[in-house]
Design a protein around this motif. Structure first.
Motif, mmCIF file in Angstrom:
data_model
loop_
_atom_site.group_PDB
_atom_site.id
_atom_site.type_symbol
_atom_site.label_atom_id
_atom_site.label_comp_id
_atom_site.label_asym_id
_atom_site.label_seq_id
_atom_site.Cartn_x
_atom_site.Cartn_y
_atom_site.Cartn_z
ATOM 1 N N VAL A 22 0.716 -1.063 -0.034
ATOM 2 C CA VAL A 22 0.016 -0.172 -0.060
ATOM 3 C C VAL A 22 0.896 1.326 -0.044
ATOM 4 C CG1 VAL A 22 -1.704 1.146 1.489
ATOM 5 C CG2 VAL A 22 -2.018 -1.115 1.033
ATOM 6 N N ILE A 23 2.014 1.368 0.770
ATOM 7 C CA ILE A 23 2.732 2.334 1.030
ATOM 8 C C ILE A 23 3.572 2.734 -0.494
ATOM 9 C CG2 ILE A 23 5.104 3.304 1.813
ATOM 10 C CD1 ILE A 23 4.451 1.929 4.342
ATOM 11 N N GLY A 24 3.692 1.674 -1.293
ATOM 12 C CA GLY A 24 4.566 1.684 -2.441
ATOM 13 C C GLY A 24 3.550 2.241 -3.711
ATOM 14 N N LEU A 25 2.281 1.793 -3.423
ATOM 15 C CA LEU A 25 1.141 2.177 -4.309
ATOM 16 C C LEU A 25 0.938 3.794 -4.225
ATOM 17 C CD1 LEU A 25 -1.218 -0.963 -4.274
ATOM 18 C CD2 LEU A 25 0.327 -0.183 -6.394
ATOM 19 N N ILE A 26 0.922 4.146 -2.824
ATOM 20 C CA ILE A 26 0.546 5.582 -2.489
ATOM 21 C C ILE A 26 1.507 6.504 -3.067
ATOM 22 C CG2 ILE A 26 0.338 7.181 -0.873
ATOM 23 C CD1 ILE A 26 -1.213 5.183 0.930
ATOM 24 N N ALA A 27 2.782 5.884 -3.199
ATOM 25 C CA ALA A 27 4.102 6.740 -3.483
ATOM 26 C C ALA A 27 3.689 6.901 -5.156
ATOM 27 C CB ALA A 27 5.316 6.129 -3.131
ATOM 28 N N VAL A 28 3.637 5.773 -5.755
ATOM 29 C CA VAL A 28 3.178 5.744 -7.299
ATOM 30 C C VAL A 28 2.164 6.845 -7.530
ATOM 31 C CG1 VAL A 28 2.681 4.433 -9.411
ATOM 32 C CG2 VAL A 28 4.270 3.568 -7.803
ATOM 33 N N LEU A 29 1.267 6.562 -6.847
ATOM 34 C CA LEU A 29 -0.325 7.522 -7.153
ATOM 35 C C LEU A 29 -0.014 9.007 -6.945
ATOM 36 C CD1 LEU A 29 -3.014 4.973 -5.703
ATOM 37 C CD2 LEU A 29 -2.538 5.449 -8.239
ATOM 38 N N ALA A 30 0.944 9.203 -5.755
ATOM 39 C CA ALA A 30 1.388 10.595 -5.718
ATOM 40 C C ALA A 30 2.132 11.240 -6.817
ATOM 41 C CB ALA A 30 2.145 10.616 -4.196
ATOM 42 N N LEU A 31 2.896 10.093 -7.432
ATOM 43 C CA LEU A 31 3.815 10.855 -8.451
ATOM 44 C C LEU A 31 2.735 11.191 -9.864
ATOM 45 C CD1 LEU A 31 6.943 8.525 -8.673
ATOM 46 C CD2 LEU A 31 6.709 11.003 -8.328
ATOM 47 N N ILE A 32 1.931 10.137 -9.928
ATOM 48 C CA ILE A 32 1.027 10.681 -11.104
ATOM 49 C C ILE A 32 0.127 11.640 -10.659
ATOM 50 C CG2 ILE A 32 -0.885 9.699 -12.218
ATOM 51 C CD1 ILE A 32 0.028 7.020 -11.738
ATOM 52 N N GLY A 33 -0.267 11.888 -9.402
ATOM 53 C CA GLY A 33 -0.782 13.368 -9.124
ATOM 54 C C GLY A 33 -0.110 14.321 -9.293
ATOM 55 N N LEU A 34 1.142 14.311 -8.981
ATOM 56 C CA LEU A 34 2.145 15.212 -9.024
ATOM 57 C C LEU A 34 2.136 15.697 -10.648
ATOM 58 C CD1 LEU A 34 3.917 17.382 -7.176
ATOM 59 C CD2 LEU A 34 5.470 15.416 -7.679
ATOM 60 N N ILE A 35 2.159 14.892 -11.393
ATOM 61 C CA ILE A 35 2.421 15.176 -12.807
ATOM 62 C C ILE A 35 0.998 15.853 -13.315
ATOM 63 C CG2 ILE A 35 2.313 13.923 -15.213
ATOM 64 C CD1 ILE A 35 3.953 11.869 -14.003
ATOM 65 N N GLU A 36 -0.147 15.615 -12.868
ATOM 66 C CA GLU A 36 -1.167 16.141 -13.158
ATOM 67 C C GLU A 36 -1.152 17.562 -12.660
ATOM 68 O OE1 GLU A 36 -4.286 17.435 -15.173
ATOM 69 O OE2 GLU A 36 -3.656 15.219 -15.534
ATOM 70 N N LEU A 37 -0.771 17.502 -11.292
ATOM 71 C CA LEU A 37 -0.784 19.033 -10.755
ATOM 72 C C LEU A 37 0.275 19.861 -11.405
ATOM 73 C CD1 LEU A 37 -2.078 20.240 -8.343
ATOM 74 C CD2 LEU A 37 -0.287 19.493 -7.063
ATOM 75 N N LEU A 38 1.238 19.535 -11.711
ATOM 76 C CA LEU A 38 2.304 20.441 -12.626
ATOM 77 C C LEU A 38 1.705 20.955 -13.822
ATOM 78 C CD1 LEU A 38 5.679 18.512 -11.795
ATOM 79 C CD2 LEU A 38 4.974 20.657 -10.867
ATOM 80 N N THR A 39 0.881 19.788 -14.523
ATOM 81 C CA THR A 39 0.319 20.410 -15.829
ATOM 82 C C THR A 39 -0.706 21.353 -15.357
ATOM 83 O OG1 THR A 39 0.891 18.024 -16.841
ATOM 84 C CG2 THR A 39 -1.182 19.264 -17.843
ATOM 85 N N ALA A 40 -1.471 20.965 -14.519
ATOM 86 C CA ALA A 40 -2.425 22.166 -14.318
ATOM 87 C C ALA A 40 -2.071 23.630 -13.855
ATOM 88 C CB ALA A 40 -3.490 21.389 -13.296
ATOM 89 N N ILE A 41 -0.925 23.433 -13.132
ATOM 90 C CA ILE A 41 -0.189 24.681 -12.927
ATOM 91 C C ILE A 41 0.191 25.324 -13.971
ATOM 92 C CG2 ILE A 41 1.843 25.554 -11.418
ATOM 93 C CD1 ILE A 41 1.209 23.417 -9.262
ATOM 94 N N GLY A 42 0.943 24.657 -14.746
ATOM 95 C CA GLY A 42 1.634 25.128 -16.029
ATOM 96 C C GLY A 42 0.473 25.838 -17.009
ATOM 97 N N GLY A 43 -0.702 25.177 -17.070
ATOM 98 C CA GLY A 43 -1.540 25.516 -17.940
ATOM 99 C C GLY A 43 -2.430 26.746 -17.424
ATOM 100 N N THR A 44 -2.457 26.958 -16.090
ATOM 101 C CA THR A 44 -3.138 28.183 -15.292
ATOM 102 C C THR A 44 -2.322 29.253 -15.374
ATOM 103 O OG1 THR A 44 -4.065 26.634 -13.629
ATOM 104 C CG2 THR A 44 -4.006 28.922 -13.094
ATOM 105 N N VAL A 45 -0.668 29.112 -15.277
ATOM 106 C CA VAL A 45 0.295 30.290 -15.148
ATOM 107 C C VAL A 45 0.076 30.688 -16.836
ATOM 108 C CG1 VAL A 45 2.478 30.825 -15.162
ATOM 109 C CG2 VAL A 45 1.391 29.491 -13.252
ATOM 110 N N ARG A 46 0.195 29.690 -17.597
ATOM 111 C CA ARG A 46 0.254 30.113 -19.109
ATOM 112 C C ARG A 46 -0.869 30.825 -19.682
ATOM 113 N NH1 ARG A 46 1.450 25.382 -20.694
ATOM 114 N NH2 ARG A 46 3.731 25.541 -20.502
#
Length: 764
Positions: free
Chosen positions: A633-657
């Motif tokens: 479960v810990i490993g899966l949460i880490a992987v899912l957090a990375l995916i969420g981070l990718i989507e979050l960076l995408t959303a931030i980039g789009g908002t700023v741009r």
């Protein structure tokens, strides 16, 4: 091609962090899928190997000592038989550990059907008349090895361990199923325990198992058959928690794969919106739509291939070195025939899926016209809503109001971003639900139907009243529940179930009910989910079974959480069973301990005070086998957090741009760079908050459904799922929102402090 590679290289230098996160997320997803494949192989293949090499019997039938069990060899559909063997029940002890066993008389060499596979030592030897061979699970529980001596408590007899063997029959389970000991017939005859016979039937068609059992019971008579086990039950028990771990890894791996693919899709879509002029220039200088699509496709396929290659290499080289069950599974899986296919097939499928989503998003880049469209001609962000204008009228901070308005202005795009970000958060909530359920079972085993912490069995020389007095005399014992467990033939005589009489009418056993009510009246009982499924009955039905040739009719008034026997157990009071057979005497005692008492210490005290006349075992908690799931479960949460981070960076980039063209207007109305930064940070925080609320709202019922579905399929039954505490959910949501705001602060601050010339060039 050279220009394509140069453009991809320049884009990589600009988005290094995003590329790294995509590679890491892909590696985590492929690793989880490969481990799932390894656990599935580990769960199924060891038993399958033993069954095939030993020419295992599909059905094992236990009968009385006087039955003509050999006549079953003549039944139609029976290919070969193992036995019949004389058997006797006994208790053996080794190094202070006791175990209930079945001594099975085997003359000569190992049989051809149902042959035990020696893993150490040798087979029975006429030169060692007291020599025995132990089933491997029993030997592990007794810490016994070839050459060790076993004692039979209450007698002066000893047995010498000659060998350890594997068997495809259901294995030893303390307090639930006796261990298997192969012994010379002379040893079996001298044993005073319950005598009987055992015969194994290997069928020409395994699908005819139920029909073969029915014909065997009809041939011998219902009163002659004491127990039936088949190959499906043995296989399910052998798979145990390994299959569950594989299912969890596979389910979350596939969910993470979908989330990662959507995150890549969103990243490319956002990047296309930010590079419309660059793409138009590429087309103007001669790039075809196919070449533009190829730029994005090659770039993200390279990320996915790199992540998959890293995961494959790590799993192959280091997977077997992981301590515990996962390392054992990978080590065994590497020697299986289908290992190479899965090792390359799983990563290839993951890369192709990510490539398909990449191609879908990149196709939109190929449709960008070659003539650049001025951003001023784009539709405006939208007028302030009535709610926003009212909030400004209430003198709320403008940055807060404008940020909220910015987050939800473009509804299709905003909803798409929220949905992509909510998916990994939803899966994290499901993982937290699984973690909470396991913790509850460890800390509160009574929630899993384990109200008693110890099971005690008395020697034949110790009567019921004496056993109760010894058990109740310990200050740490809160309650003593006498009971008995017998094997009963199900209606249609196609198999056996466990019939348990536990507690009395005055002092009933506290079963954990998930449905219905407790059994209080005459002929009332509660049943596990496995029994309800096996008999195709529901709470409120009456069931008829056969016990020792006598019919027993019970009214099922409730469904209890039943972790033993795959849930194929029906439980009533000891008084109810005595109405049908007044000669019944308790054979076991379930002990409830006082809060804070240590079961191991209490068991040792009881064994010492009874001078060895009580065999005391701790009740096995199925949650103990799920301990490796916490690391998963810990490993899966880490992987899912990375995916969420990718989507979050995408959303931030789009908002700023997308906010670049608003900078002049915001500065014109008097907002400072800090307030402009707060607008972007608030917009990102509102998006993360909406995603966290959506993920939590959908993840909680989904987690309950998945956990209860697993409980139903395992026979334990639904009603075992537990949700994370409200405090943990609030902490999870706050971490998501604050983390998103913190990540958005730096790029938003840089954009707010851009020079006027840069801002003009961005919007023209």
């Amino acid at each position: 091609m050279r220009a394509t590679l140069r453009w991809a290289h320049a884009d990589l230098r600009t988005h290094r962090g995003e590329a790294l996160f995509i590679v890491l997320a892909t590696a985590g997803i492929v690793t989880s899928l490969l481990l799932a494949a390894a656990l599935f192989g580990y769960a199924t293949n060891p038993w399958q190997r033993v069954f095939a090499q030993s020419r295992g019997a599909h059905v094992w039938i236990h009968t009385g000592a006087s039955s003509d069990a050999g006549s079953l060899a003549r039944l139609a559909g029976v290919e070969s038989v193992s036995g019949p063997y004389r058997s006797a029940a006994a208790t053996v002890e080794s190094r202070g550990t006791r175990a209930s066993v079945e001594l099975r008389g085997a003359a000569g060499g190992p049989p051809t059907t149902g042959r035990p596979l020696l893993t150490s030592g040798r087979w029975l030897d006429p030169g060692t008349p007291d020599g025995v061979v132990l089933e491997r699970g029993l030997a592990r529980a007794l810490w016994a090895e070839p050459g060790d001596t076993l004692t039979l408590p209450g007698t002066a007899r000893t047995l010498t361990v000659l060998g350890i063997a594997e068997s495809a029959e259901p294995g030893y389970s303390p307090g639930e199923r006796s261990g298997l000991v192969w012994a010379p017939p002379s040893v079996v005859r001298r044993t005073d325990g319950r005598a009987g016979q055992v015969i194994g039937l290997r069928l020409a068609d395994p699908d005819d198992t139920d029909y073969a059992v029915q014909r065997a019971v009809t041939t011998l008579g219902a009163g002659a058959v004491t127990q039936v086990s088949n190959w499906q039950q043995a296989r399910a028990e052998a798979q145990g928690g390994n299959r569950l771990l594989g299912q969890v890894l596979g389910l979350f791996g596939l969910g993470a794969l979908v989330a990662a693919a959507l995150a890549v899709y969103g990243a490319i879509e956002t990047r296309i919106r930010g590079h419309l002029r660059d793409i138009s220039v590429l087309k103007a200088i001669g790039f075809t739509p196919a070449q533009v699509v190829r730029i994005f496709l090659i770039q993200h396929l390279a990320y996915a291939l790199l992540g998959a290659a890293v995961a494959t290499a790590l799993t192959q080289t280091l997977g077997s070195r992981v301590p515990g069950r996962l390392g054992d599974a990978v080590g065994m899986w590497q020697g299986l025939p289908g290992h190479t296919t899965a090792l390359f097939g799983v990563p290839a499928a993951a890369v192709l899926f990510i490539g398909a989503m990449t191609g879908l998003a990149a196709w939109r880049a190929g449709r960008v016209p070659s003539a650049p469209v001025l951003r001023a001609a784009a539709p405006p962000g939208g007028r302030l809503s009535g709610v926003a204008r009212g909030a400004l009228g209430l003198r709320l901070p403008p940055a807060l109001v404008l940020g909220w308005h910015k987050a939800f202005t473009r509804r299709p795009r905003s909803l798409s971003t929220i949905a992509r970000l909510a998916l990994p958060l939803l899966l994290i909530v499901v993982a937290l639900s699984a973690w909470t359920t396991i913790d509850r079972f460890h800390d509160e085993p009574q929630q899993l139907g384990l109200a008693a912490a110890l099971t005690a069995r008395a020697d034949e020389g110790l009567g019921d009243s004496g056993a109760r007095a010894l058990l109740a005399g310990n200050r740490q014992v809160a309650a003593v529940h006498p009971g008995i467990e017998v094997t009963a033939l199900v209606p249609g005589q196609t198999g056996t179930i466990a019939l348990r009489g536990l507690g009395t009418n005055r002092n009933p056993y506290p079963f954990t009910l998930a449905e219905g009510r407790p059994a209080r009246g005459p002929d009332e009982a509660v049943a596990g989910q496995g029994l309800l499924d096996a008999l195709d009955v529901r709470v409120g039905d009456w069931v008829r079974m056969t016990v020792g040739g006598r019919p027993q009719i019970l009214h099922i008034v409730g469904r209890n959480i039943e972790p033993e026997n795959g849930g194929r157990t029906i439980s009533t009071s000891l008084d109810t069973l005595r109405e049908n057979d007044p000669q019944l005497r308790p054979t076991l005692y379930q002990l409830q301990l006082r809060p804070g008492a240590d079961p191991a210490e209490v068991g040792a005290e009881l064994a010492e005070s009874s001078r060895g006349r009580l065999d005391v075992h701790s009740v096995t908690n199925p949650a103990n086998g799920l301990s490796p799931l916490r690391g998963v479960v810990i490993g899966l949460i880490a992987v899912l957090a990375l995916i969420g981070l990718i989507e979050l960076l995408t959303a931030i980039g789009g908002t700023v741009r997308e906010g670049e063209r608003d900078l002049l207007a915001l500065k014109a109305i008097g907002l400072s760079p800090r307030q402009i930064t707060a607008v972007a940070v608030t917009a990102t925080g509102c998006t993360a908050l909406a995603a966290a609320l959506t993920g939590t709202a959908l993840g909680l019922p989904l987690g309950h459904w998945l956990i209860d579905a697993q409980g139903r399929s395992s026979g334990i039954g639904a009603g075992i799922a537990r949700s994370p505490s409200p405090a943990l959910l609030v902490l999870f949501g706050a971490a998501a929102v604050l983390g998103a705001a913190a990540l958005a602060a730096l790029p938003a601050a840089r954009a707010a402090r851009r020079r006027l010339a840069d801002t003009l060039s961005a919007v023209t």
